[in-house]
Design a protein around this motif. Structure first.
Motif, PDB file in Angstrom:
ATOM      1  N   VAL A  18      -7.423  -3.493   5.159  1.00 34.53           N
ATOM      2  CA  VAL A  18      -8.377  -2.443   4.796  1.00 34.53           C
ATOM      3  C   VAL A  18      -9.054  -1.895   6.048  1.00 34.53           C
ATOM      4  N   SER A  64      -7.607  -3.369  -1.856  1.00 31.60           N
ATOM      5  CA  SER A  64      -6.746  -4.457  -1.414  1.00 31.60           C
ATOM      6  C   SER A  64      -7.597  -5.689  -1.171  1.00 31.60           C
ATOM      7  N   ILE A  76       0.844  -1.199   0.000  1.00 36.29           N
ATOM      8  CA  ILE A  76       0.000   0.000   0.000  1.00 36.29           C
ATOM      9  C   ILE A  76       0.883   1.254   0.000  1.00 36.29           C
ATOM     10  N   PHE A 131     -10.026   3.702   1.041  1.00 34.61           N
ATOM     11  CA  PHE A 131      -9.548   2.319   1.040  1.00 34.61           C
ATOM     12  C   PHE A 131     -10.742   1.394   1.031  1.00 34.61           C
ATOM     13  N   LEU A 180      -6.642   0.370   7.711  1.00 35.49           N
ATOM     14  CA  LEU A 180      -6.508   1.631   6.974  1.00 35.49           C
ATOM     15  C   LEU A 180      -7.734   2.526   7.146  1.00 35.49           C
TER      16      LEU A 180
END
Length: 141
Positions: free
Chosen positions: A62, A56, A37, A94, A65
């Motif tokens: 995720v 992702s 990332i 994200f 994030l």
């Protein structure tokens, strides 16, 4: 050694950029995903992109994030760096994307294990990845 790879697509899911690199680091699979990332965010910024929707196939990452999960790990430190980096973008989100829609990025990352230099292709990809990229595009739409 971990391989990181990325695909940048435009609003109709056509290729804008692909990139890959092998990185000599010992880390967990989650940390490797977090490093990927960071790799993608940095290259996207360097390419002049300012509005991103980052996908992702690692749901745990995720969630980290997005701020809904925190843990005590090296991956969390990389996630905090990634979140901090998003402040330089006009927009950055994200989202989770199942592996079936993200096979090409995985293939690009895997192929980068053969080289340690950065490889960037603008509006293109290597011929071995093209069928998978087109298949991913069909799965996404």
């Amino acid at each position: 050694m971990i391989g990181v790879g990325m695909i940048v697509r435009d609003d109709v899911r056509d290729i804008m950029m692909t990139a890959s690199m092998g990185i000599s680091i010992e880390c967990s699979p989650l940390e490797a995903e977090a490093q990927a990332i960071m790799f993608g965010l940095t290259l996207a910024y360097d390419a002049g992109l300012r509005r991103l929707e980052v996908e992702s196939d690692c749901l745990q990452l995720v969630k980290m994030l997005q701020g809904s999960v925190r843990e005590k790990s090296a991956a969390q430190l990389t996630v905090l760096d990634a979140i901090s980096l998003t402040s330089i973008f006009e927009y950055c989100s994200f989202a989770f994307c199942p592996r079936i829609c993200n096979k090409a990025a995985h293939l690009i990352a895997k192929s980068s294990l053969d080289h340690s230099e950065l490889r960037v292709l603008m509006e293109n990809c290597t011929p071995d990845v093209l069928p998978t990229i087109l298949g991913d595009k069909d799965n996404i739409q």
